[in-house]
Scaffold this motif. Structure first.
Motif, PDB file in Angstrom:
ATOM      1  N   LEU A  49      86.227  23.682 -94.471  1.00 49.53           N
ATOM      2  CA  LEU A  49      87.640  23.358 -94.642  1.00 49.53           C
ATOM      3  C   LEU A  49      87.855  22.456 -95.855  1.00 49.53           C
ATOM      4  CD1 LEU A  49      88.533  22.803 -90.891  1.00 49.53           C
ATOM      5  CD2 LEU A  49      89.608  24.496 -92.384  1.00 49.53           C
ATOM      6  N   GLN A  50      86.984  21.473 -96.034  1.00 49.16           N
ATOM      7  CA  GLN A  50      87.104  20.585 -97.187  1.00 49.16           C
ATOM      8  C   GLN A  50      86.975  21.358 -98.488  1.00 49.16           C
ATOM      9  OE1 GLN A  50      84.120  17.599 -96.557  1.00 49.16           O
ATOM     10  NE2 GLN A  50      85.019  16.916 -94.625  1.00 49.16           N
ATOM     11  N   GLN A  51      86.029  22.277 -98.535  1.00 53.98           N
ATOM     12  CA  GLN A  51      85.809  23.035 -99.763  1.00 53.98           C
ATOM     13  C   GLN A  51      86.962  23.994-100.066  1.00 53.98           C
ATOM     14  OE1 GLN A  51      81.935  24.834 -99.499  1.00 53.98           O
ATOM     15  NE2 GLN A  51      80.884  22.889 -99.810  1.00 53.98           N
ATOM     16  N   LEU A  52      87.697  24.372 -99.035  1.00 51.79           N
ATOM     17  CA  LEU A  52      88.853  25.236 -99.242  1.00 51.79           C
ATOM     18  C   LEU A  52      90.115  24.448 -99.586  1.00 51.79           C
ATOM     19  CD1 LEU A  52      88.252  27.831 -96.389  1.00 51.79           C
ATOM     20  CD2 LEU A  52      87.831  28.121 -98.831  1.00 51.79           C
ATOM     21  N   GLY A  53      89.969  23.108 -99.669  1.00 48.18           N
ATOM     22  CA  GLY A  53      91.079  22.274-100.115  1.00 48.18           C
ATOM     23  C   GLY A  53      91.966  21.755 -99.014  1.00 48.18           C
ATOM     24  N   VAL A  54      91.437  21.615 -97.782  1.00 52.45           N
ATOM     25  CA  VAL A  54      92.257  21.175 -96.665  1.00 52.45           C
ATOM     26  C   VAL A  54      92.967  19.862 -96.987  1.00 52.45           C
ATOM     27  CG1 VAL A  54      90.386  19.917 -95.510  1.00 52.45           C
ATOM     28  CG2 VAL A  54      92.287  20.806 -94.163  1.00 52.45           C
ATOM     29  N   ILE A 132      90.086  32.677 -94.996  1.00 53.57           N
ATOM     30  CA  ILE A 132      89.504  32.913 -93.678  1.00 53.57           C
ATOM     31  C   ILE A 132      88.107  32.302 -93.653  1.00 53.57           C
ATOM     32  CG2 ILE A 132      88.679  34.658 -92.047  1.00 53.57           C
ATOM     33  CD1 ILE A 132      90.782  36.564 -93.162  1.00 53.57           C
ATOM     34  N   ILE A 133      87.810  31.573 -92.585  1.00 54.81           N
ATOM     35  CA  ILE A 133      86.455  31.083 -92.336  1.00 54.81           C
ATOM     36  C   ILE A 133      85.873  31.928 -91.207  1.00 54.81           C
ATOM     37  CG2 ILE A 133      85.032  29.132 -91.623  1.00 54.81           C
ATOM     38  CD1 ILE A 133      87.208  27.292 -92.741  1.00 54.81           C
ATOM     39  N   GLU A 134      84.742  32.536 -91.465  1.00 52.64           N
ATOM     40  CA  GLU A 134      84.072  33.379 -90.476  1.00 52.64           C
ATOM     41  C   GLU A 134      83.112  32.516 -89.657  1.00 52.64           C
ATOM     42  OE1 GLU A 134      81.428  37.509 -90.481  1.00 52.64           O
ATOM     43  OE2 GLU A 134      81.444  36.222 -92.254  1.00 52.64           O
ATOM     44  N   ASP A 135      83.315  32.446 -88.348  1.00 48.53           N
ATOM     45  CA  ASP A 135      82.461  31.679 -87.445  1.00 48.53           C
ATOM     46  C   ASP A 135      81.476  32.639 -86.791  1.00 48.53           C
ATOM     47  OD1 ASP A 135      81.295  30.278 -85.342  1.00 48.53           O
ATOM     48  OD2 ASP A 135      83.100  29.133 -84.891  1.00 48.53           O
ATOM     49  N   SER A 136      80.219  32.602 -87.263  1.00 46.75           N
ATOM     50  CA  SER A 136      79.179  33.499 -86.765  1.00 46.75           C
ATOM     51  C   SER A 136      78.197  32.793 -85.840  1.00 46.75           C
ATOM     52  CB  SER A 136      78.414  34.120 -87.946  1.00 46.75           C
ATOM     53  OG  SER A 136      79.216  35.050 -88.626  1.00 46.75           O
ATOM     54  N   ALA A 137      78.621  31.696 -85.211  1.00 47.01           N
ATOM     55  CA  ALA A 137      77.707  30.932 -84.365  1.00 47.01           C
ATOM     56  C   ALA A 137      77.133  31.762 -83.221  1.00 47.01           C
ATOM     57  CB  ALA A 137      78.419  29.696 -83.814  1.00 47.01           C
ATOM     58  N   ALA A 138      77.927  32.717 -82.712  1.00 45.27           N
ATOM     59  CA  ALA A 138      77.485  33.515 -81.561  1.00 45.27           C
ATOM     60  C   ALA A 138      77.052  34.914 -81.969  1.00 45.27           C
ATOM     61  CB  ALA A 138      78.605  33.602 -80.530  1.00 45.27           C
ATOM     62  N   ALA A 147      86.092  37.066 -95.754  1.00 48.65           N
ATOM     63  CA  ALA A 147      86.110  35.624 -95.490  1.00 48.65           C
ATOM     64  C   ALA A 147      85.701  34.845 -96.729  1.00 48.65           C
ATOM     65  CB  ALA A 147      85.191  35.287 -94.328  1.00 48.65           C
ATOM     66  N   ALA A 148      86.288  33.669 -96.892  1.00 46.71           N
ATOM     67  CA  ALA A 148      85.940  32.803 -98.020  1.00 46.71           C
ATOM     68  C   ALA A 148      84.653  32.042 -97.772  1.00 46.71           C
ATOM     69  CB  ALA A 148      87.084  31.820 -98.283  1.00 46.71           C
ATOM     70  N   ARG A 149      84.387  31.678 -96.534  1.00 47.25           N
ATOM     71  CA  ARG A 149      83.174  30.973 -96.131  1.00 47.25           C
ATOM     72  C   ARG A 149      82.707  31.528 -94.789  1.00 47.25           C
ATOM     73  NH1 ARG A 149      84.075  29.275-100.503  1.00 47.25           N
ATOM     74  NH2 ARG A 149      83.836  27.149-101.349  1.00 47.25           N
ATOM     75  N   THR A 150      81.412  31.405 -94.539  1.00 45.42           N
ATOM     76  CA  THR A 150      80.830  31.752 -93.243  1.00 45.42           C
ATOM     77  C   THR A 150      80.081  30.549 -92.726  1.00 45.42           C
ATOM     78  OG1 THR A 150      80.578  34.095 -93.823  1.00 45.42           O
ATOM     79  CG2 THR A 150      79.201  33.265 -92.039  1.00 45.42           C
ATOM     80  N   ILE A 151      80.249  30.240 -91.443  1.00 48.05           N
ATOM     81  CA  ILE A 151      79.493  29.132 -90.850  1.00 48.05           C
ATOM     82  C   ILE A 151      78.733  29.652 -89.634  1.00 48.05           C
ATOM     83  CG2 ILE A 151      81.206  27.464 -91.646  1.00 48.05           C
ATOM     84  CD1 ILE A 151      80.868  27.802 -87.949  1.00 48.05           C
ATOM     85  N   LEU A 168      76.340  26.532 -93.618  1.00 46.26           N
ATOM     86  CA  LEU A 168      77.538  27.016 -94.301  1.00 46.26           C
ATOM     87  C   LEU A 168      77.098  27.932 -95.430  1.00 46.26           C
ATOM     88  CD1 LEU A 168      80.570  26.912 -95.208  1.00 46.26           C
ATOM     89  CD2 LEU A 168      79.968  24.811 -96.462  1.00 46.26           C
ATOM     90  N   PHE A 169      77.806  29.056 -95.600  1.00 45.90           N
ATOM     91  CA  PHE A 169      77.436  30.025 -96.626  1.00 45.90           C
ATOM     92  C   PHE A 169      78.660  30.432 -97.438  1.00 45.90           C
ATOM     93  CE2 PHE A 169      74.799  30.741 -92.833  1.00 45.90           C
ATOM     94  CZ  PHE A 169      73.557  30.403 -93.345  1.00 45.90           C
ATOM     95  N   GLY A 170      78.428  30.727 -98.723  1.00 41.00           N
ATOM     96  CA  GLY A 170      79.486  31.192 -99.594  1.00 41.00           C
ATOM     97  C   GLY A 170      78.892  31.869-100.810  1.00 41.00           C
ATOM     98  N   ASP A 171      79.730  32.390-101.651  1.00 39.14           N
ATOM     99  CA  ASP A 171      79.268  33.069-102.861  1.00 39.14           C
ATOM    100  C   ASP A 171      79.239  32.150-104.072  1.00 39.14           C
ATOM    101  OD1 ASP A 171      78.783  35.509-101.613  1.00 39.14           O
ATOM    102  OD2 ASP A 171      80.893  36.073-101.723  1.00 39.14           O
ATOM    103  N   THR A 172      79.649  30.903-103.891  1.00 37.97           N
ATOM    104  CA  THR A 172      79.488  29.858-104.904  1.00 37.97           C
ATOM    105  C   THR A 172      78.731  28.713-104.231  1.00 37.97           C
ATOM    106  OG1 THR A 172      81.634  28.912-104.291  1.00 37.97           O
ATOM    107  CG2 THR A 172      81.596  30.476-106.139  1.00 37.97           C
ATOM    108  N   PRO A 173      78.114  27.817-104.990  1.00 39.14           N
ATOM    109  CA  PRO A 173      77.351  26.724-104.371  1.00 39.14           C
ATOM    110  C   PRO A 173      78.197  25.931-103.373  1.00 39.14           C
ATOM    111  CG  PRO A 173      76.848  26.848-106.698  1.00 39.14           C
ATOM    112  CD  PRO A 173      77.982  27.818-106.452  1.00 39.14           C
ATOM    113  N   VAL A 174      77.604  25.615-102.215  1.00 38.96           N
ATOM    114  CA  VAL A 174      78.351  24.971-101.125  1.00 38.96           C
ATOM    115  C   VAL A 174      77.693  23.672-100.662  1.00 38.96           C
ATOM    116  CG1 VAL A 174      79.362  27.115-100.261  1.00 38.96           C
ATOM    117  CG2 VAL A 174      77.118  26.396 -99.414  1.00 38.96           C
TER     118      VAL A 174
END
Length: 332
Positions: A49-54, A132-138, A147-151, A168-174
């Motif tokens: 959320l912080q990286q997306l500018g919350v 969109i943040i993708e929550d793949s915990a399960a 999605a912009a980020r995956t956690i 946390l995963f993304g296509d730019t350094p995170v």
């Protein structure tokens, strides 16, 4: 594992440098280029959320059928969780989200119980403005663009289980804001956030990935036949047309009749088959929300979510076919 040199600015200590190649190696399994290893899945979601500018007052959609820690992360980031009722299908759907699209600043799409949330459909509905943040915990081994980020979480009982932690995963350094020691820490403009995963946990990742791959492979091969047997016995396991194959953390079975719920949930065979029910306390009732959250009005909510479904542990069901038949067959 491919060895990647540490950042050129030298901010990482030598004994921390193995985090970077390890997180990049893990990111490939989520179809991303970069990763960051953190102390928990909640910390990973906050960092996303912080990286997306919350900003304070951001309205972040959270599906009602998910873990309370998702709400905690949104609150910790200073945003307003907007609880979207989706209990009827367990996943956030375009239909549930539609009335609220223009008032949202971000959406958290959760692959609850290892079921694939239709992120491409959500992206088409939201357009490009709302991240969109993708929550793949399960879940494990989904490839759903949009999605912009995956956690993910690395905790006990998760498909990728090392006993604790998150990523946390993304296509730019995170990894820029992870709280690892550096010589310039006293001169930071703002405090670092999101504690890093202990370096002592890193060796556990490779075998955990192998276990997740083997587990998912077996489930995707064998669960379809199990679902057919459940349907033959008059039960209604979760299904969606044109959806990717779930990774089946649990097999949800819809119980439209309260008496059916009682029979399945409290059967003499239920404990051996790992039968449980979704949490009885809905997100909208969480004390932590206070006046800081919002329950969005949408499709008619299921006021008794934990009696709308039962959850079947897939390996227990696959390994005990006779007990499964006795549990399911009693419903005919």
């Amino acid at each position: 594992m491919q060895v990647i040199p540490p950042p050129a600015d030298g901010q990482w200590r030598a004994r921390e440098a193995d985090r970077l190649p390890c997180s990049s190696w893990l990111a490939q399994f989520y179809r991303r280029r970069h990763g960051a290893l953190l102390g928990s899945g909640t910390a990973a979601l906050e960092l996303a959320l912080q990286q997306l500018g919350v900003m304070p007052g951001w309205r972040v959609a959270v599906p009602a059928a998910t873990c309370h820690q998702v709400v905690a992360a949104v609150l910790n980031a200073g945003a307003v969780p907007v609880i979207i009722e989706n209990a009827a299908e367990l996943l956030l759907s375009p239909a549930a989200l539609a009335p609220h699209v223009h008032g949202l600043d971000a959406v958290i799409a959760v692959h609850q119980y290892g079921l694939p949330c239709d992120i491409p459909a959500l992206r088409r509905q939201l357009g490009e403005r709302v991240p969109i943040i993708e929550d793949s915990a399960a879940a494990w081994d989904f490839n759903l663009p949009g999605a912009a980020r995956t956690i993910t979480s690395l905790g006990h009982g998760k498909p990728l289980d090392i006993g604790g932690g998150g990523a946390l995963f993304g296509d730019t350094p995170v990894d820029a804001e992870i709280d690892v020691w550096s010589p310039g820490q006293r001169s930071r403009v703002r405090p670092a956030s999101s504690p890093a995963l202990s370096i002592h946990a890193l060796p556990a990742l490779v075998p955990a990935v192998a276990t997740a791959q083997a587990r998912t492979r077996r489930l995707r091969q064998e669960v379809p036949e199990l679902l057919a047997r459940l349907r033959e016995n008059g039960l209604e396991p979760w299904a969606a047309e044109d959806a990717p194959m779930p990774s089946w953390q649990f097999i949800p079975i819809r119980t439209r009749d309260p008496l059916l719920f009682e029979r399945l949930r409290y059967s003499p065979h239920a404990e051996a088959l790992g039968v449980c029910a979704p949490a009885a306390i809905a997100l909208r009732e969480l004390p932590m929300l206070g006046r800081r959250g919002e329950v969005a009005q949408g499709p008619q909510p299921s006021l008794d979510l934990h009696r709308s479904w039962v959850l079947l542990e897939p390996f227990a069901a696959l390994d005990q076919p006779q007990r499964l038949e006795a549990w399911a067959g009693g419903q005919r």
